[in-house]
Design a protein around this motif. Structure first.
Motif, PDB file in Angstrom:
ATOM      1  N   GLU A 114       0.818  -1.222   0.000  1.00  0.00           N
ATOM      2  CA  GLU A 114       0.000   0.000   0.000  1.00  0.00           C
ATOM      3  C   GLU A 114       0.849   1.268   0.000  1.00  0.00           C
ATOM      4  OE1 GLU A 114      -3.385  -0.093   0.018  1.00  0.00           O
ATOM      5  OE2 GLU A 114      -3.136  -2.270  -0.209  1.00  0.00           O
ATOM      6  N   ARG A 115       2.137   1.134   0.374  1.00  0.00           N
ATOM      7  CA  ARG A 115       2.870   2.363   0.697  1.00  0.00           C
ATOM      8  C   ARG A 115       3.645   2.984  -0.463  1.00  0.00           C
ATOM      9  NH1 ARG A 115       4.625  -0.578   5.135  1.00  0.00           N
ATOM     10  NH2 ARG A 115       6.768  -0.281   4.491  1.00  0.00           N
ATOM     11  N   ILE A 116       3.653   2.294  -1.615  1.00  0.00           N
ATOM     12  CA  ILE A 116       4.445   2.818  -2.744  1.00  0.00           C
ATOM     13  C   ILE A 116       3.708   3.966  -3.428  1.00  0.00           C
ATOM     14  CG2 ILE A 116       5.322   2.229  -5.040  1.00  0.00           C
ATOM     15  CD1 ILE A 116       6.187  -0.352  -4.049  1.00  0.00           C
ATOM     16  N   ASP A 117       4.478   4.988  -3.783  1.00  0.00           N
ATOM     17  CA  ASP A 117       3.912   6.109  -4.544  1.00  0.00           C
ATOM     18  C   ASP A 117       4.055   5.751  -6.022  1.00  0.00           C
ATOM     19  OD1 ASP A 117       3.188   8.522  -5.565  1.00  0.00           O
ATOM     20  OD2 ASP A 117       4.986   9.604  -4.909  1.00  0.00           O
ATOM     21  N   ILE A 118       2.932   5.415  -6.667  1.00  0.00           N
ATOM     22  CA  ILE A 118       2.977   4.966  -8.074  1.00  0.00           C
ATOM     23  C   ILE A 118       2.570   6.128  -8.978  1.00  0.00           C
ATOM     24  CG2 ILE A 118       2.027   3.342  -9.770  1.00  0.00           C
ATOM     25  CD1 ILE A 118       1.420   1.457  -7.393  1.00  0.00           C
ATOM     26  N   ARG A 119       3.449   6.479  -9.906  1.00  0.00           N
ATOM     27  CA  ARG A 119       3.134   7.567 -10.857  1.00  0.00           C
ATOM     28  C   ARG A 119       3.144   6.989 -12.262  1.00  0.00           C
ATOM     29  NH1 ARG A 119       4.351  12.714  -8.326  1.00  0.00           N
ATOM     30  NH2 ARG A 119       4.283  12.216  -6.098  1.00  0.00           N
ATOM     31  N   THR A 120       1.965   6.838 -12.860  1.00  0.00           N
ATOM     32  CA  THR A 120       1.908   6.369 -14.252  1.00  0.00           C
ATOM     33  C   THR A 120       1.830   7.585 -15.176  1.00  0.00           C
ATOM     34  OG1 THR A 120      -0.468   6.134 -13.988  1.00  0.00           O
ATOM     35  CG2 THR A 120       0.833   4.136 -13.746  1.00  0.00           C
ATOM     36  N   GLY A 121       2.070   7.358 -16.451  1.00  0.00           N
ATOM     37  CA  GLY A 121       2.067   8.459 -17.413  1.00  0.00           C
ATOM     38  C   GLY A 121       3.273   9.375 -17.249  1.00  0.00           C
ATOM     39  N   VAL A 122       4.331   8.864 -16.597  1.00  0.00           N
ATOM     40  CA  VAL A 122       5.550   9.660 -16.401  1.00  0.00           C
ATOM     41  C   VAL A 122       6.678   9.039 -17.222  1.00  0.00           C
ATOM     42  CG1 VAL A 122       7.328  10.372 -14.758  1.00  0.00           C
ATOM     43  CG2 VAL A 122       4.922  10.391 -14.068  1.00  0.00           C
ATOM     44  N   GLY A 123       7.058   9.709 -18.290  1.00  0.00           N
ATOM     45  CA  GLY A 123       8.185   9.233 -19.099  1.00  0.00           C
ATOM     46  C   GLY A 123       9.443   9.974 -18.682  1.00  0.00           C
ATOM     47  N   VAL A 124      10.361   9.241 -18.095  1.00  0.00           N
ATOM     48  CA  VAL A 124      11.595   9.888 -17.624  1.00  0.00           C
ATOM     49  C   VAL A 124      12.418  10.336 -18.827  1.00  0.00           C
ATOM     50  CG1 VAL A 124      13.832   9.382 -16.544  1.00  0.00           C
ATOM     51  CG2 VAL A 124      11.695   8.765 -15.390  1.00  0.00           C
ATOM     52  N   ARG A 125      12.892  11.581 -18.772  1.00  0.00           N
ATOM     53  CA  ARG A 125      13.687  12.117 -19.891  1.00  0.00           C
ATOM     54  C   ARG A 125      15.028  12.629 -19.438  1.00  0.00           C
ATOM     55  NH1 ARG A 125       9.707  16.491 -21.869  1.00  0.00           N
ATOM     56  NH2 ARG A 125      11.611  17.277 -22.795  1.00  0.00           N
ATOM     57  N   THR A 126      15.133  13.011 -18.145  1.00  0.00           N
ATOM     58  CA  THR A 126      16.394  13.600 -17.693  1.00  0.00           C
ATOM     59  C   THR A 126      16.970  12.787 -16.537  1.00  0.00           C
ATOM     60  OG1 THR A 126      15.239  15.042 -16.141  1.00  0.00           O
ATOM     61  CG2 THR A 126      15.666  15.933 -18.338  1.00  0.00           C
ATOM     62  N   VAL A 127      18.295  12.826 -16.461  1.00  0.00           N
ATOM     63  CA  VAL A 127      19.009  12.049 -15.452  1.00  0.00           C
ATOM     64  C   VAL A 127      20.021  12.974 -14.793  1.00  0.00           C
ATOM     65  CG1 VAL A 127      20.592  10.095 -15.133  1.00  0.00           C
ATOM     66  CG2 VAL A 127      18.748   9.948 -16.829  1.00  0.00           C
ATOM     67  N   ARG A 128      19.998  13.027 -13.460  1.00  0.00           N
ATOM     68  CA  ARG A 128      20.975  13.894 -12.786  1.00  0.00           C
ATOM     69  C   ARG A 128      21.943  13.037 -11.970  1.00  0.00           C
ATOM     70  NH1 ARG A 128      18.573  17.333  -8.322  1.00  0.00           N
ATOM     71  NH2 ARG A 128      19.213  15.539  -7.093  1.00  0.00           N
ATOM     72  N   LEU A 129      23.191  13.069 -12.422  1.00  0.00           N
ATOM     73  CA  LEU A 129      24.251  12.335 -11.719  1.00  0.00           C
ATOM     74  C   LEU A 129      25.343  13.348 -11.447  1.00  0.00           C
ATOM     75  CD1 LEU A 129      25.793   9.508 -11.079  1.00  0.00           C
ATOM     76  CD2 LEU A 129      26.714   9.800 -13.355  1.00  0.00           C
ATOM     77  N   SER A 130      25.533  13.708 -10.193  1.00  0.00           N
ATOM     78  CA  SER A 130      26.615  14.653  -9.907  1.00  0.00           C
ATOM     79  C   SER A 130      27.206  14.299  -8.554  1.00  0.00           C
ATOM     80  CB  SER A 130      26.101  16.088  -9.923  1.00  0.00           C
ATOM     81  OG  SER A 130      25.281  16.314  -8.816  1.00  0.00           O
ATOM     82  N   GLY A 131      28.510  14.482  -8.463  1.00  0.00           N
ATOM     83  CA  GLY A 131      29.289  14.066  -7.295  1.00  0.00           C
ATOM     84  C   GLY A 131      28.575  14.045  -5.964  1.00  0.00           C
ATOM     85  N   GLY A 132      28.189  15.238  -5.459  1.00  0.00           N
ATOM     86  CA  GLY A 132      27.717  15.274  -4.077  1.00  0.00           C
ATOM     87  C   GLY A 132      26.216  15.147  -3.906  1.00  0.00           C
ATOM     88  N   ASP A 133      25.438  15.250  -5.001  1.00  0.00           N
ATOM     89  CA  ASP A 133      23.982  15.295  -4.850  1.00  0.00           C
ATOM     90  C   ASP A 133      23.349  13.915  -4.871  1.00  0.00           C
ATOM     91  OD1 ASP A 133      24.008  18.019  -4.847  1.00  0.00           O
ATOM     92  OD2 ASP A 133      23.681  18.205  -7.015  1.00  0.00           O
TER      93      ASP A 133
END
Ligand SMILES: Cc1cc2nc3c(=O)[nH]c(=O)nc-3n(C[C@H](O)[C@H](O)[C@H](O)COP(=O)(O)OP(=O)(O)OC[C@H]3O[C@@H](n4cnc5c(N)ncnc54)[C@H](O)[C@@H]3O)c2cc1C
Length: 403
Positions: free
Chosen positions: A117-136
């Protein structure tokens, strides 16, 4: 509380999202489709996949939807055995074969039920951006919203946007064949001749057909969506024609093949047909884990190691990935401990899947044999070493979940 974002609600994404949520992670699941759903084909779950589902706590759910897997024998198009089923069945050194076949929608429902029950499910969301940076914290976005978490799991399939950003050296390459699958519901399935109930595999000149029974005619059997499942592979590229034309081609290609293949194709309707572009990743990424801040990204399932379907192991390996990741991050806390767990995930998973990718290519080359001389040589080799194909899959089947 530890947080995770899972991108993609296929077999791998659903399995890992549920597993993390059940072990106390706060999970957000992002799926580009407008709802969570499986397709209307079926899957063979090999013993490694069965063990992974049990390790994920989904064994009872699997038992409720599973039908026995088809025989592992191999036939020629005229019906003669190339490898007898009893020879093929003796390949596993570690006990009886527990492979099963499940309808994909049933498996999907089992995995969705396991989300809790506890998962936040978001449909209709197409991921387009990815943030990978050292400290974040690692993050992904759809152009409007960014989701960040201690752990981001990329389970977005063979064309993974996340992998393209993190491991651009890996590309999805067409595997040189086209594949179709369908389930004919029992109420319009053809009557099967005596002995046909074992299902199994038939090999011709680059063409291949296999079928399996989901449940039993006249009863729900093991599956709530019973029927005859079949899969066909032919050399060449993805076919762009409408489904009715594709079905006409399939009926022509397999016209002279042994019973009940013709009857199965005759009973198939265009809307039953699902064609799959068959692609594999070349090379598979050097690492499946990408540290970022106190956690990082991991690649899982086809996003990490899509391979051609010749061993039929892709979903099983995605389930293994999920069970392994769950076990490794079970006690990890954001910081060094979580980053080490993610590195351990690559160390555990990559050598295994790389080996299975190689095996799958070898088996694919055996299946793809074409031309009279080559097919005759292939069939003679299978006659002399009937366990050749089965041994190739044995490495995959013998996996055990981490304790
Ligand atoms: C003909 C054929 C037969 C097969 N038979 C078997 C078998 O018998 N047994 C077996 O184990 N395997 C089999 N496989 C392999 C198996 O189907 C795949 O390996 C498995 O489904 C991969 O699961 P996945 O969760 O990694 O990816 P997928 O099932 O591809 O799921 C990815 C999910 O991510 C979503 N997504 C994609 N991009 C984004 C985005 N940008 N943002 C948000 N969501 C996104 C998609 O909508 C999808 O829901 C077969 C494959 C083929 C082609």
């Amino acid at each position: 509380m530890r947080s995770a974002v899972v991108v993609g609600a296929g077999v791998g994404g659903l399995a890992v999202a549920g597993a993390l949520a059940r072990t106390g992670w706060q999970v957000t699941l992002l799926e580009r489709g407008d709802r969570l759903r499986g397709d209307s084909a079926a899957l063979v779950i090999w013993p490694n996949g069965v063990r992974a589902l049990y390790a994920l706590g989904l064994g009872a759910g699997l038992d409720a939807i599973a039908s026995p897997a088809p025989s592992r024998g191999v036939r020629r198009p005229n019906g003669q055995w190339l490898v007898q089923p009893d020879v093929a069945a003796g390949e596993d050194e570690d006990g009886p074969d527990s492979s099963v076949v499940v309808h994909r929608e049933d498996l999907h429902d089992t995995l969705v039920a396991g989300l809790g029950e506890r998962i936040d499910i978001r449909t209709g969301v197409g991921v387009r951006t990815v943030r990978l940076s050292g400290g974040d914290l690692p993050g992904v976005g759809d152009g409007r919203t960014t989701w960040e978490a201690d752990l981001v799991v990329a389970a977005d399939g063979v064309d993974s946007i996340v992998r393209r950003r993190l491991a651009p050296e890996s590309t999805a390459v067409a595997a040189g064949c086209a594949a179709w699958r369908a389930v004919i519901p029992w109420y319009r399935a053809p009557k099967l001749p005596e002995g046909a109930a074992t299902g199994g595999e038939t090999l011709g000149h680059g063409h291949r057909f296999r079928y399996a029974l989901l449940g039993e005619r006249g009863s729900a059997g093991g599956s709530s969506r019973g029927g005859i499942y079949w899969a066909a592979t032919v050399p060449g590229a993805y076919r762009p024609e409408p489904s009715a034309a594709q079905l006409a081609l399939l009926r022509r290609w397999f016209a002279d093949w042994h019973g009940p293949i013709g009857d199965i194709l005759a009973a198939t309707e265009p809307d039953d047909l699902i064609q799959h572009p068959v692609a594999e990743l070349r090379p598979i990424p050097r690492t499946f884990a990408f540290p970022s801040g106190p956690g990082g990204f991991v690649l899982l399932g086809d996003a990490a190691h899509a391979m051609s379907h010749h061993l039929g192991q892709g979903a099983c390996l995605a389930l293994e990935d999920a069970a392994t990741l769950r076990s490794l991050v079970h006690e990890a806390i954001p910081g060094r401990s979580l980053v080490s767990a993610l590195e351990e995930y690559t160390a555990t998973r990559r050598p295994r899947v790389a080996r299975i990718v190689r095996q799958s290519r070898r088996v694919g080359a055996v299946y793809a044999a074409n031309g009279n001389l080559v097919v005759r040589a292939r069939n003679a080799a299978l006659g002399l070493t009937p366990r050749l194909l089965g041994r190739a899959g044995a490495v995959a089947r013998q996996w055990r979940p981490p304790s």
